[in-house]
Design a protein around this motif. Structure first.
Motif, mmCIF file in Angstrom:
data_model
loop_
_atom_site.group_PDB
_atom_site.id
_atom_site.type_symbol
_atom_site.label_atom_id
_atom_site.label_comp_id
_atom_site.label_asym_id
_atom_site.label_seq_id
_atom_site.Cartn_x
_atom_site.Cartn_y
_atom_site.Cartn_z
ATOM 1 N N ALA A 1 56.508 7.535 33.967
ATOM 2 C CA ALA A 1 57.812 7.137 33.425
ATOM 3 C C ALA A 1 58.665 6.453 34.490
ATOM 4 C CB ALA A 1 58.538 8.343 32.852
ATOM 5 N N VAL A 2 58.632 6.972 35.713
ATOM 6 C CA VAL A 2 59.371 6.344 36.811
ATOM 7 C C VAL A 2 58.789 4.965 37.086
ATOM 8 C CG1 VAL A 2 59.923 6.465 39.282
ATOM 9 C CG2 VAL A 2 60.068 8.527 37.869
ATOM 10 N N ASN A 3 57.475 4.889 37.148
ATOM 11 C CA ASN A 3 56.821 3.602 37.397
ATOM 12 C C ASN A 3 57.195 2.586 36.325
ATOM 13 O OD1 ASN A 3 55.589 5.029 39.452
ATOM 14 N ND2 ASN A 3 53.570 5.042 38.519
ATOM 15 N N ALA A 4 57.151 3.017 35.068
ATOM 16 C CA ALA A 4 57.488 2.120 33.955
ATOM 17 C C ALA A 4 58.936 1.676 34.038
ATOM 18 C CB ALA A 4 57.208 2.807 32.616
ATOM 19 N N LYS B 1 65.716 12.259 30.144
ATOM 20 C CA LYS B 1 66.663 13.174 29.488
ATOM 21 C C LYS B 1 65.985 14.485 29.092
ATOM 22 C CE LYS B 1 70.391 10.553 29.371
ATOM 23 N NZ LYS B 1 71.627 10.919 30.046
ATOM 24 N N LYS B 2 64.707 14.418 28.689
ATOM 25 C CA LYS B 2 63.973 15.644 28.340
ATOM 26 C C LYS B 2 63.893 16.571 29.545
ATOM 27 C CE LYS B 2 61.004 14.685 24.473
ATOM 28 N NZ LYS B 2 59.655 14.664 23.948
ATOM 29 N N LEU C 1 69.539 17.779 39.842
ATOM 30 C CA LEU C 1 68.163 18.237 40.067
ATOM 31 C C LEU C 1 67.161 17.176 39.637
ATOM 32 C CD1 LEU C 1 68.473 21.954 38.882
ATOM 33 C CD2 LEU C 1 68.224 21.139 41.243
ATOM 34 N N HIS C 2 67.425 16.561 38.491
ATOM 35 C CA HIS C 2 66.498 15.540 38.007
ATOM 36 C C HIS C 2 66.473 14.334 38.929
ATOM 37 C CE1 HIS C 2 65.036 12.269 35.331
ATOM 38 N NE2 HIS C 2 64.064 13.149 35.275
ATOM 39 N N ASN C 3 67.626 13.925 39.423
ATOM 40 C CA ASN C 3 67.678 12.807 40.356
ATOM 41 C C ASN C 3 66.826 13.092 41.596
ATOM 42 O OD1 ASN C 3 68.919 10.211 41.283
ATOM 43 N ND2 ASN C 3 69.669 11.564 42.893
ATOM 44 N N ASN C 4 66.911 14.312 42.091
ATOM 45 C CA ASN C 4 66.103 14.695 43.242
ATOM 46 C C ASN C 4 64.618 14.762 42.898
ATOM 47 O OD1 ASN C 4 67.789 15.410 45.783
ATOM 48 N ND2 ASN C 4 68.995 16.058 44.025
ATOM 49 N N LEU C 5 64.316 15.195 41.687
ATOM 50 C CA LEU C 5 62.924 15.228 41.239
ATOM 51 C C LEU C 5 62.358 13.809 41.162
ATOM 52 C CD1 LEU C 5 60.583 17.037 40.174
ATOM 53 C CD2 LEU C 5 61.485 16.619 37.882
ATOM 54 N N ARG D 1 67.142 18.159 30.132
ATOM 55 C CA ARG D 1 67.395 19.238 29.158
ATOM 56 C C ARG D 1 66.657 20.515 29.569
ATOM 57 N NH1 ARG D 1 67.468 14.785 25.483
ATOM 58 N NH2 ARG D 1 65.278 15.037 24.922
ATOM 59 N N VAL D 2 65.470 20.377 30.153
ATOM 60 C CA VAL D 2 64.743 21.549 30.648
ATOM 61 C C VAL D 2 65.541 22.210 31.763
ATOM 62 C CG1 VAL D 2 62.686 22.306 31.918
ATOM 63 C CG2 VAL D 2 62.450 20.776 29.954
ATOM 64 N N PHE D 3 66.020 21.404 32.716
ATOM 65 C CA PHE D 3 66.834 21.965 33.796
ATOM 66 C C PHE D 3 68.097 22.623 33.244
ATOM 67 C CE2 PHE D 3 64.861 18.832 36.959
ATOM 68 C CZ PHE D 3 64.091 19.815 37.573
ATOM 69 N N ARG D 4 68.743 21.973 32.289
ATOM 70 C CA ARG D 4 69.982 22.511 31.694
ATOM 71 C C ARG D 4 69.696 23.864 31.032
ATOM 72 N NH1 ARG D 4 73.229 22.669 27.149
ATOM 73 N NH2 ARG D 4 75.404 22.161 27.504
#
Length: 191
Positions: free
Chosen positions: A104-107, A127-128, A159-163, A131-134
């Protein structure tokens, strides 16, 4: 009467996904796909459509795979901090048996400025994960493990940004120890 397919659609789709994941969309030719998937060009067109359609199906397959893994982590039942760490550890450890990084990041990096549909798909995948982190943050707040002062929306984006950054760095020459130290510092905000 139609001919019987001599291949498992899911299995060859997984192979296409892995090739796109490893090489990117533009660098992957139809001949690369034929060779890697082990099926004829005509079978690709008849079963999946053109290269773009196959790429979109590969992204959907990736989303299903990622969602299943995230749901398992969410439902593991342990402490929230441990589950959040598992999401990061999962990212570090999957590099051993999947292409490095994140499809997804590559795309998103390769195609989202050029293709609105792929931008939307990538955004929804991101976003999914948020939502898991949230969910995990709110679960930790309910159990008293995490402070109620934490803003679940802002923290899940952080957290997602760091992931995402971790998923990019995995593709470079950073050592596993360096990446784990990044995870430790990232998760220290939950203390």
């Amino acid at each position: 009467m139609g001919r019987h397919k001599a291949f498992d659609e899911k299995e060859v789709l997984k192979k296409a996904m892995e090739l796109f994941w490893k090489q990117g969309y533009e660098k992957t030719s139809l001949q690369d796909l034929v060779d890697h998937m082990g099926i004829h060009r005509r079978s690709i067109y008849d079963t999946f459509g053109d290269k773009r359609a196959l790429f979109l199906m590969s992204l959907a397959y990736y989303e299903e795979m990622l969602t299943n893994d995230l749901v398992k982590l969410m439902n593991a039942g342990g402490p929230s901090k441990e589950a959040i760490r598992e999401v990061f550890s999962f990212t570090l450890n999957t590099a051993e048996y999947y292409p490095k990084g994140c499809l997804a990041v590559n795309a998103a990096v390769e195609l989202s400025l050029l293709d609105k549909e792929i931008a939307q798909i990538s955004t929804e995948l991101f976003k999914k994960t948020e939502r898991v982190f949230r969910y995990l943050i709110m679960k930790g707040q309910t159990s008293g493990e995490l402070s109620k002062e934490i803003d679940p929306d802002a923290m899940s984006r952080f957290l997602h940004n760091n992931l995402l950054g971790l998923r990019v760095l995995i593709k470079t020459n950073y050592t596993k120890e360096e990446l784990e130290s990044i995870v430790d510092l990232t998760l220290s905000v939950l203390n």
